[in-house]
Design an enzyme around this catalytic site. Structure first.
Site, PDB file in Angstrom:
ATOM      1  N   PHE A 111       0.835  -1.133  -0.018  1.00  0.00           N
ATOM      2  CA  PHE A 111       0.195   0.165   0.046  1.00  0.00           C
ATOM      3  C   PHE A 111       0.812   1.295   0.196  1.00  0.00           C
ATOM      4  O   PHE A 111       0.516   2.291  -0.155  1.00  0.00           O
ATOM      5  CB  PHE A 111      -1.136  -0.047   1.128  1.00  0.00           C
ATOM      6  CG  PHE A 111      -0.462   0.694   2.571  1.00  0.00           C
ATOM      7  CD1 PHE A 111       0.435  -0.199   3.525  1.00  0.00           C
ATOM      8  CD2 PHE A 111      -0.452   1.821   2.830  1.00  0.00           C
ATOM      9  CE1 PHE A 111       0.825   0.354   4.504  1.00  0.00           C
ATOM     10  CE2 PHE A 111      -0.141   2.428   3.908  1.00  0.00           C
ATOM     11  CZ  PHE A 111       0.560   1.654   4.794  1.00  0.00           C
ATOM     12  N   LYS A 112       2.075   1.215   0.308  1.00  0.00           N
ATOM     13  CA  LYS A 112       2.746   2.509   0.313  1.00  0.00           C
ATOM     14  C   LYS A 112       3.030   3.051  -0.844  1.00  0.00           C
ATOM     15  O   LYS A 112       3.310   4.102  -1.175  1.00  0.00           O
ATOM     16  CB  LYS A 112       4.302   2.072   0.969  1.00  0.00           C
ATOM     17  CG  LYS A 112       4.249   1.753   2.573  1.00  0.00           C
ATOM     18  CD  LYS A 112       5.516   1.458   3.109  1.00  0.00           C
ATOM     19  CE  LYS A 112       5.374   1.361   4.728  1.00  0.00           C
ATOM     20  NZ  LYS A 112       4.624   0.092   4.967  1.00  0.00           N
ATOM     21  N   ASP A 113       2.896   2.316  -1.994  1.00  0.00           N
ATOM     22  CA  ASP A 113       2.829   2.911  -3.438  1.00  0.00           C
ATOM     23  C   ASP A 113       1.936   4.048  -3.628  1.00  0.00           C
ATOM     24  O   ASP A 113       1.811   5.035  -4.290  1.00  0.00           O
ATOM     25  CB  ASP A 113       2.537   1.724  -4.523  1.00  0.00           C
ATOM     26  CG  ASP A 113       3.661   0.998  -4.603  1.00  0.00           C
ATOM     27  OD1 ASP A 113       4.694   1.349  -4.555  1.00  0.00           O
ATOM     28  OD2 ASP A 113       3.231  -0.221  -4.846  1.00  0.00           O
TER      29      ASP A 113
END
Ligand SMILES: *Cc1c(COP(=O)(O)O)cnc(C)c1O
Length: 462
Positions: A111-113
Site C-alpha cells: 500500500f505504500k505505493d
C-alpha cells in the site's frame, strides 16, 4: 491552509514547505491547522467518479492552491496510472458484509505505493519550480525502500539513496529495489543490521554538511503528503459502499499508525465511519495503549508480518495531539517521558481514543491459522499483514450490519514465507513482475560506517 507542529514550538508552514521539510524543528510532526470539511453533497457527488478524480477533490484543500488545479490533476492522474487495476484500489467482497480494500496493485505490491507514487511527483514539481535539486535518504527493512524508489525513479530533480541491511531482506524485496537501474537511484547494502542503516540515515539528517547545501528530504511516513494521499482511499471505498447515505467501518493492519491516522482524518472531514479497528502483530504498543493504557516500549519481535515490526508508532503522536485537545506542550511532555520510562495517557484523552478506535493483536501462530481459514472460506490467499486485519475485524467489530472494510496492505506473493508456512505452495508474482528474479541488479555494498556512506552519497549525487 497552514500546517502546525504537534509540539507547538516550530513555525507554521505552507504545504510546499511541509512537504519539503518532514519533521518539525521542535521534534514534532506537522498537521493541518484546520481539517477541511467534506460535506454530504460533496461526498454524494463522488459516487461513480474515477479514483484520480476523487483523489483530486479530497486533496485539493490541503494543497491550498500551491499547485495549480490543472497541474495537480495531471500529477494525480499520472501517479495512479501506474497501478495495474483500473479501479486503482478495488474492493473485494470476502463474505457477508466484509470487504477487502486491495491496496497492493501498485508497482511494488504494497500500500505504500499509493502515497509514494504521489509524493515523488509532488516533490519533483516543487523542486523544479524552485530550480533546486534534493537528495532523498532512507533506510529500509523492506516495503518503504522499494516504494520510494519506484516513486522517484522518473523524478529529474531528485537523487534517491536507499540503505538496506546486506543479506537481511528477502530476495523479492531486494530485487524490487536493486533492479531499478535509473540514473538517480542508488541502492546501498550495509554490512550491518537495519538499526545500523537507520542510525546512519538519522545522523545524516542531523548533520547535513556533507551535502554542501543540497537539501536532504525524508520520505518516511511522517511526511504529511503521505497521510494526505492515504485519506483518499478511505473516502473512495466508503463512497463505493454507499457513503454518505450509509456508514462503514475500517480495520487497518497497523505499525507506524500513518495508515489508520489517515482514516481518522477522513472521518474528521465528514466521512461517516462507525468504527476503526487497529490490528497489530505481536509488536502491540497500539493495542496495549488502547486496551490497558500501557504506553511503553517493548523489545522488537521479528514476526511473519515484518512490515509491522516496530517498537514505537511514530504517527501516533498526531492522534495524541488531537486527543489532548491540540495542546502541544502536553504532547511534548508525554513523549519525553515515554522516551525514558513506561507511561500512561491521561484519562480524558484515553476515553476520546476509545470512542473511535478498537484494537486487536494477532500472534504468528494465529496469522498462519487465519491464512488457512480465510482460504478455506473464501478461496483468497491473504498476505500475513492483511491476515492480522482479517482476524481483528472479526473479533473486534461492534456491529455486523455495518459494512466492514479490511485494508489489504500487501500482495501475498511479496510475503511468500508466511504463505508457505501456512501450507500453500506459494503465490506467483503478478504477470508484470514475473521476470523479477531474472532482472539485472545494481547495488553497492558498504561497511556500516557513516563516513563511507556519506562519501558515497556526496560523490554519486548528480
Ligand atoms: C507499512 C506497512 C504496514 C503498516 O502501516 P503503518 O502506516 O505504518 O501503520 C502494514 N502492512 C504493510 C504491508 C506495510 O508495508
Amino acid at each position: 491552509m497552514r500546517y502546525i507542529s504537534t509540539r507547538g514550538q516550530a513555525p507554521a508552514l505552507s504545504f510546499e514547505e511541509v512537504v519539503l521539510t518532514g519533521m518539525a524543528s521542535d521534534g514534532g510532526l506537522y498537521v493541518p491547522e484546520t481539517i477541511p470539511p467534506l460535506g454530504h453533497d460533496e461526498l454524494a457527488a463522488m459516487a461513480g467518479l474515477s479514483y484520480a478524480e476523487i483523489a483530486f477533490r479530497v486533496m485539493q484543500p490541503y494543497v491550498n492552491g500551491e499547485i495549480d488545479d490543472d497541474t495537480f490533476r495531471g500529477i494525480v492522474e499520472e501517479a495512479y496510472a501506474t497501478f495495474s487495476h483500473d479501479a486503482v484500489v478495488p474492493l473485494n467482497q470476502l463474505d457477508a458484509n466484509h470487504f477487502l480494500l486491495e491496496l497492493f496493485h501498485g508497482p511494488t505490491l504494497a500500500f505504500k505505493d499509493v502515497a509514494l507514487q504521489l509524493l515523488g511527483r509532488i516533490l519533483d514539481h516543487f523542486l523544479k519550480k524552485r530550480g533546486e535539486r534534493a537528495v532523498i535518504m532512507g533506510a529500509t527493512s523492506g516495503d518503504t525502500g522499494s516504494a520510494a524508489i519506484e516513486g522517484c525513479r522518473h523524478c529529474d530533480n531528485l537523487d534517491i539513496f536507499i540503505l538496506h541491511p546486506h543479506n537481511r531482506v528477502s530476495e523479492v524485496q531486494r530485487r524490487q529495489m536493486t533492479s531499478v537501474l535509473a540514473d538517480n537511484v542508488f541502492n546501498v547494502a550495509i554490512e550491518g543490521n537495519f538499526d545500523d542503516a537507520q542510525a546512519m540515515v538519522k545522523a545524516s539528517f542531523a548533520d547535513q554538511g556533507f551535502l554542501e547545501g543540497t537539501r536532504l528530504v525524508a520520505v518516511n511516513s511522517i511526511n504529511w503528503a503521505r497521510i494526505m494521499a492515504q485519506v483518499v482511499y478511505y473516502v473512495a471505498s466508503a463512497v463505493a459502499l454507499g457513503a454518505p447515505h450509509r456508514a462503514v467501518s475500517f480495520c487497518v493492519p497497523s505499525a507506524n499508525f500513518g495508515n489508520v491516522f489517515a482514516g481518522y482524518i477522513a472521518k474528521r472531514m465528514g466521512l461517516p465511519v462507525e468504527q476503526f479497528i487497529i490490528a497489530t502483530n505481536a509488536n502491540d504498543i497500539l493495542h496495549r495503549t488502547l486496551c490497558d493504557n500501557d504506553f511503553s516500549k517493548q523489545e522488537l519481535k521479528a514476526t511473519l508480518a515484518p512490515s509491522m515490526d516496530i517498537v514505537v508508532s511514530s504517527n501516533f503522536e498526531r492522534l495524541l495531539f488531537e486527543a489532548y485537545g491540540r495542546d502541544g506542550e502536553a504532547v511534548r511532555a508525554l513523549l519525553e517521558r515515554f522516551q525514558h520510562e513506561p507511561t500512561a495517557l491521561a484519562e480524558a484523552p484515553l476515553a476520546t481514543l476509545r470512542e473511535s478506535f478498537a484494537s486487536h493483536s494477532v500472534d504468528d501462530a494465529t496469522i498462519l491459522e487465519v491464512i488457512r481459514e480465510a482460504h478455506h472460506r473464501t478461496q483468497e490467499i491473504l498476505d500475513p499483514h492483511t491476515a492480522t486485519g482479517y482476524r481483528a475485524a472479526e473479533r473486534a467489530r461492534a456491529d455486523a450490519t455495518t459494512p466492514m472494510i479490511t485494508l489489504a496492505t500487501a500482495h501475498p506473493a511479496k510475503f511468500a514465507e508466511a504463505v508457505v508456512k501456512a501450507g500453500f505452495p506459494g503465490v506467483p508474482l503478478p504477470p508484470h513482475m514475473d521476470d523479477l528474479l531474472e532482472r539485472e541488479e545494481r547495488y553497492a555494498v558498504l561497511p556500516a560506517e557513516l563516513s563511507a556512506v556519506q562519501k558515497f552519497v556526496a560523490e554519486n549525487r548528480r
